[in-house]
Design a protein around this motif. Structure first.
Motif, short mmCIF file in Angstrom:
data_model
loop_
_atom_site.label_atom_id
_atom_site.label_comp_id
_atom_site.label_asym_id
_atom_site.label_seq_id
_atom_site.Cartn_x
_atom_site.Cartn_y
_atom_site.Cartn_z
N ARG A 135 7.24 -6.65 2.11
CA ARG A 135 5.83 -6.59 1.73
C ARG A 135 5.44 -7.67 0.73
O ARG A 135 4.30 -8.09 0.68
CB ARG A 135 5.50 -5.21 1.20
CG ARG A 135 5.44 -4.22 2.35
CD ARG A 135 5.37 -2.80 1.87
NE ARG A 135 5.10 -1.92 2.98
CZ ARG A 135 5.97 -1.60 3.92
NH1 ARG A 135 7.19 -2.10 3.89
NH2 ARG A 135 5.65 -0.79 4.90
N PRO A 157 0.80 -1.88 -0.51
CA PRO A 157 2.04 -2.15 0.21
C PRO A 157 1.89 -2.44 1.69
O PRO A 157 2.69 -3.14 2.25
CB PRO A 157 2.85 -0.87 0.02
CG PRO A 157 2.29 -0.23 -1.17
CD PRO A 157 0.85 -0.66 -1.24
N ASP A 158 0.86 -1.92 2.34
CA ASP A 158 0.74 -2.16 3.77
C ASP A 158 -0.43 -3.08 4.10
O ASP A 158 -0.92 -3.10 5.20
CB ASP A 158 0.61 -0.84 4.54
CG ASP A 158 -0.61 -0.04 4.14
OD1 ASP A 158 -1.15 -0.29 3.05
OD2 ASP A 158 -1.02 0.84 4.90
#
Length: 195
Positions: A135, A157-158
């Protein structure tokens, strides 16, 4: 644990202490070590539970039925840095819940003004190190005794760094007191166990 029960994520507080202690007692020594890097006692001390449930930032629990199956939090470690941490019950590990809960904590920390995230990780925790490297490929890492400290830009994080509109919408939702359920979070292409 019945995996067909609905999974819910909500803000945590002092009334969750007994259930959180129950989850901690059920974890393996390795899971506890990866989260705390030291023995915490069984049952855990009330002061530890209080720091987990009422940090200098915010905390959440995931429940399945009446049981707590996950805990995530962020806490200030400096003027603009928030430490992120998550702990997931053995039955729920490697199913994506840890990353989902980290996403909630990260979005809240960004809304509070965090510019950087700190992860304190054991060098033996390969899965978490790989998640951080995927990430945040340029994450700065520094050895602190037997631990690794990763300092990364405060990006969810995504999410890609340039997806500010998505990040802003999640922050606005948190400001309105909305906590997304597991089904509302974007699917992950990888699953990561507890940090």
């Amino acid at each position: 644990m019945n995996q067909t029960q609905i999974l819910a994520v909500r803000s945590a507080g002092e009334p969750d202490a007994e259930q959180l202690a129950g989850m901690l007692i059920g974890l393996t020594d390795l899971s506890l070590y990866f989260r705390f890097q030291t023995a915490i006692g069984r049952p855990p001390r009330p002061s530890l539970l209080l720091r987990m449930l009422c940090p200098t930032g915010a905390a959440w629990v995931a429940t399945r039925g009446d049981a707590i199956v996950g805990h995530a939090m962020w806490a200030w470690t400096g003027a603009d840095t928030a430490e992120l941490a998550v702990l997931i019950s053995e039955a729920e590990q490697r199913r994506g819940l840890g990353v989902r809960m980290l996403s909630i904590a990260a979005a809240d920390a960004v809304a509070a003004g965090a510019l950087n995230f700190l992860f304190v990780v054991s060098p033996a925790n390969d899965l978490t190190i790989r998640m951080i490297r995927r990430r945040w490929p340029a994450a700065a890492v520094e050895r602190d005794g037997t631990l690794l400290n990763f300092v990364v830009p405060a990006v969810l994080p995504d999410q890609a760094e340039e997806a500010a509109d998505v990040v802003d919408e999640e922050i606005r939702g948190l400001e309105r007191g909305e906590v997304p359920t597991a089904g509302e979070l974007r699917p992950m292409d990888d699953v990561v166990p507890a940090v």
